[in-house]
Design an enzyme around this catalytic site. Structure first.
Site, PDB file in Angstrom:
ATOM      1  N   GLU A   1       0.816  -1.133  -0.041  1.00 56.44           N
ATOM      2  CA  GLU A   1       0.051   0.032   0.073  1.00 56.44           C
ATOM      3  C   GLU A   1       1.041   1.298  -0.084  1.00 56.44           C
ATOM      4  OE1 GLU A   1      -3.263   0.540  -0.282  1.00 56.44           O
ATOM      5  OE2 GLU A   1      -3.561  -1.606  -0.623  1.00 56.44           O
TER       6      GLU A   1
ATOM      7  N   GLU B   1       8.164 -21.922   7.425  1.00 55.29           N
ATOM      8  CA  GLU B   1       8.460 -21.173   8.482  1.00 55.29           C
ATOM      9  C   GLU B   1       9.484 -21.881   9.569  1.00 55.29           C
ATOM     10  OE1 GLU B   1       5.361 -22.008  11.930  1.00 55.29           O
ATOM     11  OE2 GLU B   1       4.557 -20.999  10.393  1.00 55.29           O
TER      12      GLU B   1
END
Length: 303
Positions: free
Chosen positions: A83, A114
């Site tokens: 954004e 992960e």
């Protein structure tokens, strides 16, 4: 510390009968727990402030900000970083996300990625991390190997490091120059840290990016004056921003944007100081991108 001992993994006493509740009572239970998130974030604000001051200094000198995470934590980083270019007209390089399993893991989970601490470091190395950058490792549990590996590497080369977790004395905090531990308590659905923990982290990432961009001069009053007017909605927002600040008509704002290649900052300075595009751009450059300072600069130098 064992996973089961973490606050984020404990059972929530307020939702022990979740499977027997009516729809509205499930919603009320979730809502009551969500109300605790803002309070936990408020407690962490001094640490968030410390992180932002370092990030601002780094970005103002050409450094970059990296979010590093796995699963939901990585996705939150992607959302915030993506954004920044349309909202603040930053380059895609200024704020980036490094996600376990690669960007494809944003849509489809890459199980096991992960747990690879070395890959967290390796993925940062690929981005040519330097001591001038800042790295934020995001992990609700505070013990995810991937972001911990990234922070270890970042710390080793002198980059400023931030650990963002939801447990006290989180493992990742040991490798962070600034530890932000937002203790939101057990989840309504045990261990589902996409809920309160993720909400807390989303709120903090919003604060970090927005406040840093305000400090970098990408906001005037409370308006997005560095918005990238790349589509109809953003172009209309740009016009109304100019109208709001300068009190000109829609047509005048539209015309000003044609003179400035759709850039809001010089359009505002042009109209407020009754000057040319060239002089407005120069004043903005002399003022390090701050609209208010650019207006003051021209007012003093034109009088």
């Amino acid at each position: 510390m064992k996973l089961s001992a973490l606050t984020t993994e404990k059972r929530n006493e307020n939702s022990m009968e979740l499977d027997q509740l009516s729809t509205i009572d499930i919603l009320k239970t979730i809502n009551q727990e969500d109300k605790k998130v803002a309070e936990a974030v408020a407690d962490a604000l001094p640490k968030v402030e410390n992180a932002i001051e370092q990030i601002y200094q780094a970005l103002s000198k050409g450094g970059r900000l990296f979010y590093v995470g796995a699963g939901t934590s990585g996705r939150l980083g992607v959302i915030d970083a993506s954004e920044c270019p349309p909202t603040f007209m930053t380059s895609p390089e200024m704020v980036q996300t490094v996600m376990a399993g690669g960007m494809g893991a944003f849509v489809n989970a890459v199980e096991g990625s992960e747990d690879d601490e070395r890959q967290g470091a390796a993925d940062l190395k690929e981005r040519n991390l330097t001591k001038h950058d800042v790295v934020i490792g995001i992990t609700a549990s505070g013990r995810t190997p991937y972001p911990i590996g990234a922070l270890k590497f970042a710390h080793s080369i002198g980059a400023y490091t931030v650990g963002l977790s939801c447990n006290e004395n989180a493992l990742i905090s040991r490798y962070a120059d600034c530890e932000i531990e937002v203790v939101v308590g057990p989840e309504v659905l045990t261990g589902s840290t996409r809920m309160k923990a993720a909400t807390a982290h989303k709120m903090i990432l919003n604060m970090i990016s927005t406040t840093t961009m305000v400090k970098l001069g990408k906001v005037y009053e409370n308006l997005m004056v560095d918005v990238h007017a790349s589509n109809y909605k953003l172009l209309e927002r740009a016009k109304h921003t100019i109208m709001e600040v300068t009190n000109v008509t829609y047509e005048e704002a539209e015309y000003a944007l044609t003179l400035t290649n759709k850039e809001v900052k010089p359009a505002i300075v042009m109209l407020e100081c009754d000057t040319t595009y060239e002089k407005a751009k120069y004043a903005i450059q002399q003022s390090n991108g701050y609209v208010r300072k650019a207006i003051d600069y021209l007012n003093k130098n034109q009088s």
